[in-house]
Design a protein around this motif. Structure first.
Motif, mmCIF file in Angstrom:
data_model
loop_
_atom_site.group_PDB
_atom_site.id
_atom_site.type_symbol
_atom_site.label_atom_id
_atom_site.label_comp_id
_atom_site.label_asym_id
_atom_site.label_seq_id
_atom_site.Cartn_x
_atom_site.Cartn_y
_atom_site.Cartn_z
ATOM 1 N N ILE A 178 -7.252 2.817 12.411
ATOM 2 C CA ILE A 178 -7.530 4.212 12.076
ATOM 3 C C ILE A 178 -6.791 4.580 10.799
ATOM 4 O O ILE A 178 -5.580 4.392 10.692
ATOM 5 N N MET A 179 -7.537 5.102 9.851
ATOM 6 C CA MET A 179 -6.975 5.547 8.582
ATOM 7 C C MET A 179 -6.752 7.055 8.693
ATOM 8 O O MET A 179 -7.696 7.831 8.696
ATOM 9 N N GLY A 180 -5.498 7.469 8.859
ATOM 10 C CA GLY A 180 -5.190 8.882 9.003
ATOM 11 C C GLY A 180 -4.579 9.198 10.361
ATOM 12 O O GLY A 180 -4.999 8.652 11.380
ATOM 13 N N SER A 181 -3.578 10.089 10.368
ATOM 14 C CA SER A 181 -2.885 10.415 11.621
ATOM 15 C C SER A 181 -2.868 11.908 11.891
ATOM 16 O O SER A 181 -1.895 12.451 12.392
ATOM 17 N N ILE A 202 -2.786 3.934 10.381
ATOM 18 C CA ILE A 202 -2.144 3.844 9.059
ATOM 19 C C ILE A 202 -2.259 5.206 8.390
ATOM 20 O O ILE A 202 -3.361 5.763 8.288
ATOM 21 N N ASP A 203 -1.131 5.750 7.937
ATOM 22 C CA ASP A 203 -1.153 7.077 7.328
ATOM 23 C C ASP A 203 -0.242 7.114 6.110
ATOM 24 O O ASP A 203 0.818 6.483 6.086
ATOM 25 N N LYS A 204 -0.649 7.886 5.105
ATOM 26 C CA LYS A 204 0.131 7.948 3.871
ATOM 27 C C LYS A 204 1.365 8.834 3.991
ATOM 28 O O LYS A 204 2.298 8.735 3.185
ATOM 29 N N GLY A 205 1.402 9.704 4.979
ATOM 30 C CA GLY A 205 2.525 10.619 5.125
ATOM 31 C C GLY A 205 3.774 9.951 5.666
ATOM 32 O O GLY A 205 3.700 8.958 6.394
ATOM 33 N N LYS A 206 4.920 10.519 5.330
ATOM 34 C CA LYS A 206 6.177 9.974 5.852
ATOM 35 C C LYS A 206 6.352 10.318 7.321
ATOM 36 O O LYS A 206 7.037 9.603 8.047
ATOM 37 N N MET A 231 1.940 2.069 14.761
ATOM 38 C CA MET A 231 1.950 3.123 13.760
ATOM 39 C C MET A 231 2.531 2.616 12.443
ATOM 40 O O MET A 231 3.593 1.974 12.434
ATOM 41 N N HIS A 232 1.858 2.905 11.336
ATOM 42 C CA HIS A 232 2.374 2.627 9.991
ATOM 43 C C HIS A 232 2.304 3.928 9.198
ATOM 44 O O HIS A 232 1.219 4.414 8.878
ATOM 45 N N THR A 233 3.468 4.521 8.902
ATOM 46 C CA THR A 233 3.516 5.740 8.097
ATOM 47 C C THR A 233 4.049 5.410 6.709
ATOM 48 O O THR A 233 4.520 4.304 6.448
ATOM 49 N N GLN A 250 -5.516 -4.194 3.061
ATOM 50 C CA GLN A 250 -4.261 -4.505 2.390
ATOM 51 C C GLN A 250 -3.552 -3.183 2.097
ATOM 52 O O GLN A 250 -4.157 -2.259 1.538
ATOM 53 N N PHE A 251 -2.290 -3.079 2.503
ATOM 54 C CA PHE A 251 -1.572 -1.827 2.288
ATOM 55 C C PHE A 251 -0.083 -2.086 2.111
ATOM 56 O O PHE A 251 0.432 -3.149 2.468
ATOM 57 N N THR A 252 0.579 -1.089 1.566
ATOM 58 C CA THR A 252 2.031 -1.126 1.411
ATOM 59 C C THR A 252 2.632 -0.046 2.291
ATOM 60 O O THR A 252 2.201 1.116 2.249
#
Length: 460
Positions: A178-181, A202-206, A231-233, A250-252
């Motif tokens: 899932i892209m987005g939390s 996976i979410d871009k927020g801290k 979870m990956h924040t 692929q993500f950081t």
């Protein structure tokens, strides 16, 4: 060209009751719908998701039945039957809304897609063929939003899911990424984990739920991780590609490059308004920098006689806000009142298990607004009803003005959190104090009885 007193574009939770009430007030009204009556909420939002979440809750209880002293040796999840049940509920709600419109004298329904063709005139490309041009002195835009698709390399070449298409899956994903939390990502994440899928978010927020206090967001993250969701924040996705039957991302995250593969990908990074497809420039309608329709606090656009309600105008994107928008418009235009969206309460609930019910200011917002505050917190492990039912995840939190002892905001992360929040919302609107709530007589042993203990924590 047909002339009406009112045109309503979109049949969401604001558009349908508005069309009916205007017609009952003597306005010749037409409602235009390009898809199904009921809008997002009934067709691919609240109604279907909460119907499926109920099935996920049943699976969770069965899977963990030994905690209540009951052993279930085996059970099977039939996603096809879950979806069929969901569809039956949706069709019932949609049918009820449609019949309500059809039975209302003074309302016409046009099924088709409307675009502005000139000043306060619209062309409707009818679903069954042909075109009709309509005009009215009063036009109400209730066109809602669509899933936002981010410009990530490779995303347009993979078969990603949205909140709409995921509702039609009849086979469980082996690994749902899932892209987005936000609410959509978290609700679907827990649902499919409970039904048996491996789930990664996976979410871009801290932090999750960026508008909430850090302690609330951290508690929600713990709930998700306890459920087995990875979870990956603070993550940035560089590339998406399909490799055979799997989707590779692929993500950081936290400065480290990572690769993950899943069977299905859900994109849930937000919503974008359905405004530009209306060709608003042909009637001079102003949009903001995110393409939401600009309105004032009475829901009026820059074009006299044109109004926007619901998600398309921006602001809080909740069904109950859309419904309240309709009430404000009706009171002002028919009741000749002077109501506005200023200072109205914005309660909301996230339907994870446990629920997160929220209303009013967060602790952070209260401090930024200059309030001197007291904060009451009570862990669900100290709530009698939660202990008795075996549902002790989460906590209750209330922000209180230290000067007048009144509530500024509430967050309830717990079983029936939305219901407890609603009790406290009414207390806020009634001007009740924390002391009054601490001393109030509630029936034992309800979840709401814990409101006593919540405010007792301020005495320490």
């Amino acid at each position: 060209m047909r002339k009406f007193d009112a045109i309503v574009i979109g049949s969401g939770q604001g558009g349908v009751p508005l069309a009916k009430k205007l017609a009952k007030a003597g306005w010749q009204t037409v409602i235009v719908e390009k898809r199904w009556i009921g809008g997002t909420c009934i067709n691919d939002g609240c109604t279907p998701t909460k119907s499926m979440i109920a099935c996920g809750a049943a699976a969770h209880v069965i899977a963990n039945s030994q905690e209540w002293g009951i052993t279930v040796s085996d059970f099977k999840v039939d996603l096809e039957k879950i979806v069929a049940r969901k569809n039956k509920v949706v069709e019932s709600f949609r049918g009820g809304a449609t019949k309500g419109l059809e039975k209302t004298d003074g309302v016409s329904i046009l099924y088709g897609e409307a675009v502005f063709s000139g000043h306060k005139t619209l062309k409707v490309a009818l679903k069954d063929g042909g075109e009709e041009e309509i005009t009215a002195e009063h036009i109400f835009l209730n066109t809602g939003t669509l899933p936002k698709i981010p410009p990530i390399p490779g995303l347009d070449a993979v078969p990603y899911l949205t909140n709409t298409s995921i509702l039609e899956l009849t086979q469980l994903p082996s690994h749902l990424v899932i892209m987005g939390s936000g609410y959509i990502g978290l609700e679907f994440g827990q649902l499919f984990r409970r039904l048996g899928s491996q789930v990664t978010i996976i979410d871009k927020g801290k932090q999750l739920l960026k508008h909430e206090d850090e302690d609330v967001a951290a508690a929600v993250k713990k709930v998700m991780e306890t459920a087995g969701v990875m979870m990956h924040t603070d993550a940035s996705i560089q590339k998406v590609e399909q490799t055979g039957e799997t989707i590779r991302l692929q993500f950081t995250a936290n400065g480290q490059h990572q690769v993950i593969t899943g069977s299905h990908l859900l994109v849930a990074v937000g919503r974008t308004p359905q405004s530009k497809s209306l060709q608003p420039e042909k009637t001079g309608l102003a949009l903001d920098d995110k393409d939401f329709i600009r309105v004032n606090d009475k829901l009026e656009t820059n074009v006299p006689g044109i109004y926007a309600l619901g998600d398309v105008k921006g602001g809080p994107a909740f069904t109950h806000i859309s419904y309240n928008d309709y009430l404000i418009l009706y009171k002002n235009l028919v009741g000749k009142q002077d109501t506005s969206i200023q200072d109205r309460p914005v309660p909301y609930c996230m339907f994870t298990d446990p629920q997160l019910g929220r209303v009013g200011m967060t602790e952070k917002e209260a401090k930024e607004a200059g309030h001197t505050i007291k904060v009451a917190c009570l862990d669900m492990t100290r709530v009698a009803r939660a202990i008795e039912t075996g549902n002790t995840q989460g906590f209750m939190k209330a922000v209180v003005d230290a000067n007048d002892d009144k509530l500024l905001g509430v967050a309830i992360l717990g079983p029936e959190g939305g219901e407890i929040m609603s009790v406290l919302q009414m207390a806020m609107l009634g001007g009740m104090t924390a002391t009054q709530l601490r001393e109030m007589v509630f029936a034992h042993p309800l979840y709401s009885e814990s409101i006593n203990n919540l405010f007792m924590t301020l005495d320490k």
